[in-house]
Design a protein around this motif. Structure first.
Motif, short mmCIF file in Angstrom:
data_model
loop_
_atom_site.label_atom_id
_atom_site.label_comp_id
_atom_site.label_asym_id
_atom_site.label_seq_id
_atom_site.Cartn_x
_atom_site.Cartn_y
_atom_site.Cartn_z
N VAL A 142 162.28 -58.83 10.47
CA VAL A 142 161.20 -59.36 11.30
C VAL A 142 160.33 -58.22 11.82
O VAL A 142 159.10 -58.31 11.86
CB VAL A 142 161.76 -60.19 12.46
N ALA A 143 160.97 -57.12 12.21
CA ALA A 143 160.22 -55.94 12.68
C ALA A 143 159.34 -55.40 11.57
O ALA A 143 158.18 -55.03 11.81
CB ALA A 143 161.19 -54.87 13.17
N GLN A 144 159.87 -55.36 10.35
CA GLN A 144 159.09 -54.86 9.21
C GLN A 144 157.86 -55.73 8.98
O GLN A 144 156.77 -55.22 8.68
CB GLN A 144 159.97 -54.85 7.97
N GLU A 145 158.02 -57.04 9.12
CA GLU A 145 156.89 -57.95 8.95
C GLU A 145 155.81 -57.69 9.99
O GLU A 145 154.62 -57.87 9.74
CB GLU A 145 157.37 -59.39 9.04
N LEU A 146 156.22 -57.23 11.18
CA LEU A 146 155.28 -56.90 12.24
C LEU A 146 154.78 -55.46 12.16
O LEU A 146 154.05 -55.01 13.05
CB LEU A 146 155.95 -57.12 13.61
N GLU A 147 155.22 -54.77 11.10
CA GLU A 147 154.89 -53.35 10.92
C GLU A 147 155.42 -52.52 12.09
O GLU A 147 154.77 -51.61 12.58
CB GLU A 147 153.37 -53.15 10.74
N ARG A 148 156.60 -52.88 12.51
CA ARG A 148 157.30 -52.15 13.57
C ARG A 148 158.65 -51.65 13.02
O ARG A 148 159.07 -52.02 11.93
CB ARG A 148 157.58 -53.06 14.78
N ARG A 149 159.33 -50.87 13.83
CA ARG A 149 160.67 -50.39 13.50
C ARG A 149 161.49 -50.35 14.78
O ARG A 149 160.98 -49.97 15.84
CB ARG A 149 160.61 -49.00 12.85
N LEU A 150 162.73 -50.76 14.68
CA LEU A 150 163.60 -50.75 15.86
C LEU A 150 164.15 -49.35 16.08
O LEU A 150 164.60 -48.68 15.15
CB LEU A 150 164.76 -51.73 15.67
N GLU A 151 164.09 -48.91 17.33
CA GLU A 151 164.66 -47.62 17.72
C GLU A 151 165.72 -47.87 18.79
O GLU A 151 165.41 -48.38 19.87
CB GLU A 151 163.57 -46.70 18.27
N VAL A 152 166.94 -47.51 18.47
CA VAL A 152 168.07 -47.80 19.36
C VAL A 152 168.55 -46.51 20.01
O VAL A 152 168.80 -45.51 19.34
CB VAL A 152 169.24 -48.45 18.58
N THR A 153 168.67 -46.55 21.33
CA THR A 153 169.22 -45.43 22.10
C THR A 153 170.45 -45.92 22.85
O THR A 153 170.36 -46.87 23.65
CB THR A 153 168.20 -44.87 23.11
N ARG A 154 171.59 -45.29 22.58
CA ARG A 154 172.84 -45.77 23.18
C ARG A 154 173.40 -44.75 24.17
O ARG A 154 173.50 -43.57 23.88
CB ARG A 154 173.88 -46.06 22.10
N LYS A 155 173.77 -45.25 25.33
CA LYS A 155 174.45 -44.47 26.36
C LYS A 155 175.72 -45.24 26.76
O LYS A 155 175.86 -46.41 26.42
CB LYS A 155 173.54 -44.27 27.58
#
Length: 207
Positions: free
Chosen positions: A186-199
């Motif tokens: 879905v992100a690719q269709e929106l021309e986005r990319r998910l960025e995950v930051t874990r703490k």
């Protein structure tokens, strides 16, 4: 003529969205009928015991979950918007009695396709927060942030790798974790990319 991977992804998402919408549409009517039947029984005094209360709670929870699924998995056409009131109504209903609560800070109407991605990510947080916590959804000029806070998270590095498109290994993917694989598409269709930051006590997903 060959079909590009982007076009194939869009077509697949469109079919999945229609499938999700169809299932939710077909389920919501009988659930509504059950709820109406329980109300009529209560009004007539025929049934007011704990059994009726249990059925009422179950129907209410199922309705809330289907409404959530309709946004997360249903069709989202370009140009469609969701009102803040509708989103808050869904979130309030699924948060009742739940361990994970959601704080939708987004003002005004939002594109349905972007809300769809936010809801998929919210499901990701439900998966990794079995002991409870709070998920805050923010829409800012640079995009969206979905931030989960909890004293204890489930360690799911493979699932987060799927979400970030750093892995395409679906061999061990369970049906309960489908949203981790669907969100990056879905992100690719929106021309986005998910960025995950874990703490240790916080996970942030930006798109």
């Amino acid at each position: 003529m060959t079909t590009s991977p982007v076009s194939q992804t869009t077509d697949t998402l469109a079919l999945l969205g229609l499938l999700g919408s169809r299932i939710c549409h077909d389920l919501i009517s009988p659930l509504g009928a059950i709820g109406n039947g329980i109300e009529l029984l209560a009004m007539s005094g025929a049934s007011t015991g704990p059994e009726t209360a249990l059925i009422e709670d179950s129907v209410r929870n199922a309705n809330a979950r289907i409404r959530f699924f309709r946004i997360a998995f249903g069709a989202a056409q370009p140009g469609q918007f969701l009102s803040r009131r509708d989103v808050l109504s869904v979130i309030d209903d699924i948060s009742k009695g739940a361990r994970v609560t959601f704080d939708w800070t987004v003002e005004g109407d939002v594109p349905r396709c972007e809300a769809r991605l936010a809801f998929l990510i919210m499901q990701c947080f439900e998966t990794v927060m079995p002991f409870g916590g709070t998920v805050r959804i923010i829409n800012h000029p640079g995009g969206w942030s979905v931030i989960g806070a909890s004293d204890r998270f489930r360690e799911e590095p493979h699932l987060w790798a799927l979400a970030e498109h750093k892995s395409e290994d679906l061999s061990d993917l369970k049906a309960a974790d489908l949203h981790f694989a669907l969100a990056p598409l879905v992100a690719q269709e929106l021309e986005r990319r998910l960025e995950v930051t874990r703490k240790p006590d916080e996970i942030s997903v930006r798109f």
